[in-house]
Write a protein that holds these residues in place. Structure first.
Motif, short mmCIF file in Angstrom:
data_model
loop_
_atom_site.label_atom_id
_atom_site.label_comp_id
_atom_site.label_asym_id
_atom_site.label_seq_id
_atom_site.Cartn_x
_atom_site.Cartn_y
_atom_site.Cartn_z
N THR A 1 29.78 40.73 32.74
CA THR A 1 29.21 39.38 32.65
C THR A 1 29.08 38.76 34.03
O THR A 1 28.12 38.03 34.30
N LYS A 2 30.03 39.05 34.93
CA LYS A 2 29.93 38.50 36.28
C LYS A 2 28.76 39.12 37.03
O LYS A 2 28.15 38.47 37.89
N LEU B 1 25.84 37.16 35.80
CA LEU B 1 25.86 35.82 36.38
C LEU B 1 25.49 35.84 37.86
O LEU B 1 24.93 34.88 38.38
N ALA C 1 34.85 29.22 27.63
CA ALA C 1 34.39 29.95 28.81
C ALA C 1 33.25 30.91 28.49
O ALA C 1 32.23 30.94 29.20
N GLU D 1 29.45 30.33 29.88
CA GLU D 1 28.94 31.30 30.86
C GLU D 1 27.60 31.87 30.41
O GLU D 1 26.66 31.98 31.22
N SER E 1 24.91 29.25 30.71
CA SER E 1 24.52 29.08 32.10
C SER E 1 23.61 30.23 32.55
O SER E 1 22.58 30.00 33.21
N THR F 1 36.04 29.73 34.87
CA THR F 1 34.80 29.83 34.11
C THR F 1 33.65 29.91 35.11
O THR F 1 33.50 29.05 35.97
N TYR F 2 32.82 30.97 34.97
CA TYR F 2 31.83 31.29 35.99
C TYR F 2 30.44 30.77 35.63
O TYR F 2 29.44 31.46 35.79
N CYS F 3 30.39 29.55 35.15
CA CYS F 3 29.11 28.89 34.91
C CYS F 3 28.63 28.31 36.24
O CYS F 3 29.21 28.55 37.30
N HIS F 4 27.57 27.54 36.18
CA HIS F 4 27.07 26.88 37.39
C HIS F 4 26.98 25.38 37.11
O HIS F 4 26.14 24.99 36.30
N GLN G 1 30.86 26.29 38.92
CA GLN G 1 32.05 26.99 38.46
C GLN G 1 33.17 26.00 38.11
O GLN G 1 33.20 24.87 38.61
N THR H 1 36.45 29.22 41.74
CA THR H 1 37.22 30.32 41.15
C THR H 1 37.95 31.12 42.22
O THR H 1 38.92 31.82 41.92
#
Length: 471
Positions: free
Chosen positions: A51-52, A55, A184, A188, A191, A356-359, A361, A424
């Motif tokens: 997932t990263k 992203l 999360a 994610e 995003s 949580t690696y949204c935008h 973060q 993060t």
């Protein structure tokens, strides 16, 4: 032929299981690991890592879309190549999966591929491609993880209704996406697809997004996601989903009680997890609560020789928590087996960071301001915005803030909560501080390098005591 015998057998090779196996081997224990699908488990193959990678592709596209603000010109239109993005993500997962295999060989850990079922606290059968075999050990660690929870009225079909696993290898790009749940995983993927140009709606049953985070972070994130073009519905619920050839008809009740139907091309269900503890033989051997194995602070179950770690035990359900439990468990086993050099420490759940690696973060550790007050603390709270930091402005990432919560009486750092670029990576500074039981005095006296985003961590501490310099 005698049944294979080990000091320790680990059932499951996710970030808890493979780390536990490696630490057991390091401590001189003859170790085996049993895995039914892929070494590395869900996190490495279908969760955290791939997932990263997705992203990261979305992040690069976001910056390309904003090229003009950095004084750059991009010729032509910027388009997402879905097949290439997914291929890169799967390639990253494959590379790391092979790395786990190498680590097993390096540490002389025997790998049994197949479905493991306990026949007692320290024995199991493994059904694999080569048939069934019986394994025995002095200790068994259960690390079977968890899976996505299905909506009771609309289980995922992989076509129109997806779990996170389907969302990582989509057969086509959604046009209009409904994400159910704003934890999360949900945020994610919301995003990612929003950055890919998809029309995204997020429905959250509770009154705010990312509800486990500090309320100030939730409020800021909702405003940011709305500004990015997402539709955010809190205090709302999905009452029905009807998939059809061209999409899904969703029946949604909003926070005012009004019910409406809306068409979406696809739906992602991100409403939590279910532990993988059925049909493992656990029922007579361990106490269970909603399927989660109950353990003591060193990961012991009620049965001597049987241990459990990771997402099949009580939360938080995070890969790094599972890995830490794996080390704790391995060292506790080694100590029981007479290793005087093993010194296990129980897990401090209040010092587990969440990311949580949204935008933008999100990252946090320890108590929220509300939780600290509910626990009876008199608090001092500091807050410093990204707009006050030179590095953030230079990066073009002036959105966000860092919040710190202290015990007013002792100066103990109770919690830290961040939203913005690269938080993060920053959160570990406060996590180390909590483990070292630091107070505001040590943090104030620490020299933070300039120009860095980390300077905001210093300023937030100073602000809690009325001493902020740059804001």
């Amino acid at each position: 032929m005698a049944n294979p015998s080990y000091d320790v057998i680990v059932l499951g090779s996710g970030p808890g299981g493979y780390v536990a196996a490696i630490r057991c081997a390091q401590l001189g224990l003859k170790t085996a690991i049993v895995e039914r699908e892929n070494l590395g488990g869900i996190c490495l193959n279908w969760g955290c890592i791939p997932t990263k990678a997705l992203l990261r592709s979305a992040e690069i596209k976001h910056y390309m879309d904003q090229a003009a603000s950095y004084g750059l010109k991009v010729a032509g239109t910027i388009e997402a190549d879905l097949d290439a993005i997914v291929k890169r993500s799967r390639g990253v997962a494959k590379q790391l999966n092979q790395g786990i295999g190498h680590l097993m060989k390096k540490n002389k850990i025997t790998v049994h591929m197949g479905e493991g079922t306990l026949t007692g606290p320290t024995s199991m059968t493994v059904a694999g491609a080569k048939g069934s075999e019986n394994l025995i050990a002095k200790h068994v660690i259960v690390a079977t993880g968890a899976r996505a929870r299905d909506l009771p009225f609309a289980p995922a079909d992989g076509k129109r209704i997806w779990t996170y696993r389907h969302a990582m290898v989509p057969p086509e790009m959604p046009t209009k996406l409904l994400v159910i749940g704003s934890g999360a995983i949900g945020i994610e993927f919301a995003s990612f697809y929003n950055d890919m140009g998809v029309d995204v709606t997020v429905v959250e049953m509770l009154d705010r997004v990312v509800p486990v985070e500090d309320v100030d972070v939730s409020t800021f994130l909702q405003k940011s996601l709305t500004k990015q073009g997402m539709t955010i519905m809190t205090g709302a619920g999905v009452e029905g989903l009807k998939p059809h050839a061209n999409g899904v008809t969703a029946t949604i009740k909003d926070n005012k009680g009004s019910v409406a139907t809306t068409e979406f091309s696809h739906v992602i269900s991100a409403i939590g997890i279910v532990p993988n503890t059925e049909n493992v033989g656990l029922e007579p051997l361990a106490d269970m609560d909603r399927g989660f194995i109950q353990i003591d602070p060193f990961c012991r179950t009620k049965s001597k020789g049987l241990w459990a770690i990771g997402d099949c035990t009580p939360g938080p359900w995070l890969a790094h928590k599972a890995s830490h439990e794996g080390v704790t468990c391995a060292e506790a086993i080694a100590k029981e087996m007479g290793n005087a050099d093993a010194h296990p420490h129980p897990l401090n759940r209040d010092a587990i960071p969440g990311c949580t690696y949204c935008h933008p973060q999100i990252a946090s550790v320890g108590k929220t301001e509300a939780a600290a007050k509910e626990a009876g603390y008199d608090v001092k709270v500091g807050n410093f915005p990204f707009i006050g930091n030179g590095k953030a402005i230079a990066l073009g990432e002036a959105e966000g803030f860092i919040k710190t919560v202290f015990d007013a009486k002792t100066g103990e750092l109770l919690g830290a909560h961040m939203i913005g670029a690269e938080v993060t990576e920053l959160i570990q500074g406060y996590t180390v501080g909590k483990v070292l039981e630091t107070t505001e005095a040590e943090l104030m006296q620490t020299v933070f390098p300039h120009p860095t985003l980390s300077e905001m961590m210093h300023e937030s501490v100073l602000d809690a005591y009325g001493r902020a310099i740059h804001f």
